[in-house]
Write a protein that holds these residues in place. Structure first.
Motif, PDB file in Angstrom:
ATOM      1  N   ASP A 232       0.674  -1.326  -0.173  1.00  0.00           N
ATOM      2  CA  ASP A 232      -0.111  -0.006   0.074  1.00  0.00           C
ATOM      3  C   ASP A 232       0.806   1.241  -0.118  1.00  0.00           C
ATOM      4  N   TRP A 233       2.109   1.081  -0.369  1.00  0.00           N
ATOM      5  CA  TRP A 233       3.063   2.332  -0.423  1.00  0.00           C
ATOM      6  C   TRP A 233       3.403   2.680  -1.923  1.00  0.00           C
ATOM      7  N   ARG A 234       3.510   3.915  -2.060  1.00  0.00           N
ATOM      8  CA  ARG A 234       3.890   4.414  -3.474  1.00  0.00           C
ATOM      9  C   ARG A 234       5.177   5.319  -3.565  1.00  0.00           C
ATOM     10  N   GLU A 235       5.886   5.226  -4.630  1.00  0.00           N
ATOM     11  CA  GLU A 235       6.757   6.350  -4.857  1.00  0.00           C
ATOM     12  C   GLU A 235       6.518   7.158  -6.093  1.00  0.00           C
ATOM     13  N   LEU A 236       5.859   6.270  -7.104  1.00  0.00           N
ATOM     14  CA  LEU A 236       5.802   6.723  -8.537  1.00  0.00           C
ATOM     15  C   LEU A 236       4.063   6.693  -8.637  1.00  0.00           C
ATOM     16  N   ASP A 237       3.528   7.628  -9.474  1.00  0.00           N
ATOM     17  CA  ASP A 237       2.224   7.707  -9.704  1.00  0.00           C
ATOM     18  C   ASP A 237       1.710   6.760 -10.808  1.00  0.00           C
ATOM     19  N   ASP A 238       0.560   6.824 -11.086  1.00  0.00           N
ATOM     20  CA  ASP A 238       0.031   5.901 -12.279  1.00  0.00           C
ATOM     21  C   ASP A 238       0.602   6.248 -13.425  1.00  0.00           C
ATOM     22  N   GLU A 239       0.893   7.324 -14.112  1.00  0.00           N
ATOM     23  CA  GLU A 239       1.250   7.809 -15.160  1.00  0.00           C
ATOM     24  C   GLU A 239       2.851   7.423 -15.525  1.00  0.00           C
ATOM     25  N   VAL A 240       3.569   7.458 -14.473  1.00  0.00           N
ATOM     26  CA  VAL A 240       5.028   6.808 -14.801  1.00  0.00           C
ATOM     27  C   VAL A 240       4.760   5.534 -14.743  1.00  0.00           C
TER      28      VAL A 240
END
Length: 314
Positions: A232-240
């Motif tokens: 449930d952790w992110r560094e990059l958004d969906d577009e990347v």
């Protein structure tokens, strides 16, 4: 007759025998290829077990692996905590246990923090060697912790960047980083300023929501995404994620542990080991992401490398 007691190899010994992360590149490339070769590669590596310590916002990870080709058996115990109030304690701490695979005897208890920092950076360098654009000039590092230092060290050794930029949520840590390392580093006031126009981007943060966005990414850039090791952790958004060719260290791990992969539903193109083997192509002309979760087999070959070097001197 009882087995000899295990030796303890602390951080100073580890640094002495692993003074450059690049020393690990040959054995790590072989390990990645073996891992991606299935049963014939001789790597036994279950998914890591993660125990949440909710009261203190921490986690304990257990990472065992065996390499038949290296004849090496290890388990790494790693904790990761976001120390918002006490920055004197590292966010990640680790210990590696090295066993004799012939009889199960414990041979060594090793500081795992040095191994984790060096092998992670070395694997990112391997991915970058295959995937970065041919004319890469600008390196961007998002984050200023232990992994930022280890990545900077090997990336400036292995590649020739004309400009290095860094951004960190706490600016003081980015300034400290720039003053501590050997070469010139530009401290950027925002992640956007650091990433815009960069040819190679490294994300080494404790972020749980995206800090890198697709609209900032230069076409053909390569991204090493090293943080965000929880589903449930992110560094990059969906577009990347959706507009890049996605490489991972382990498909199974990425689909179970990486929030960047799971939540974006991005399609995995290949494991890095498949690229090393030549069974899947590197596409340096495309925009690429290498999602690094870190694998136990990387710790295994790194621990064996240090132990063998230490044994040779004793």
């Amino acid at each position: 007759m009882s087995a000899a007691p295990p030796v303890f190899l602390g951080s100073e010994v580890m640094e002495k025998h692993l003074h450059r992360a690049s020393l690990l590149i040959p054995s790590l490339e072989a390990a990645l290829a073996n891992f991606s070769s299935g049963a014939e590669g001789g790597v036994v590596q279950p998914m890591r077990t993660v125990v949440p310590v909710q009261k203190y916002s921490g986690f304990l990870g257990v990472m065992p692996a065996y390499s038949a080709k290296d004849d090496a058996l290890t388990t790494k115990l790693v904790t990761f905590y976001e120390h918002k109030k006490d920055s004197s304690v590292p966010s990640h701490q680790a210990t590696v246990l090295l066993f004799d695979p012939r009889n199960g005897s414990l041979k060594a208890v090793m500081d795992g923090t040095v191994i984790t920092a060096k092998r992670t950076a070395a694997v990112s360098a391997i991915a970058t060697k295959f995937l970065m654009p041919a004319d890469a000039e600008v390196l961007c590092i998002l984050g200023a912790g232990v992994q930022a230092y280890s990545h900077y060290e090997i990336f400036t050794e292995q590649f020739s960047f004309k400009e290095v930029r860094i951004w960190n949520r706490t600016k003081e840590n980015a300034v400290k980083f720039a003053r501590s390392v050997k070469g010139p580093v530009q401290v950027c006031p925002s992640a956007q300023e650091a990433a815009t126009g960069a040819d190679v981007i490294i994300t080494v943060t404790m972020a749980t929501t995206p800090i890198l966005f697709g609209e900032w990414i230069k076409p053909g850039a390569h991204i090493n995404a090293v943080g965000a090791s929880r589903p449930d952790w992110r560094e990059l958004d969906d577009e990347v994620m959706k507009n890049s060719v996605l490489y991972v260290d382990s498909r199974e791990a990425a689909l179970n542990e990486s929030g960047d992969v799971i939540l974006s539903r991005a399609e995995i193109f290949a494991e890095l080991g498949e690229v090393v083997k030549g069974t899947k192509p590197a596409l340096p002309e495309k925009t690429t992401v290498f999602k690094s979760l870190g694998m136990a087999i990387e710790d295994t070959v790194a621990a064996k490398f240090v132990y063998d070097s230490w044994s040779a001197g004793n």
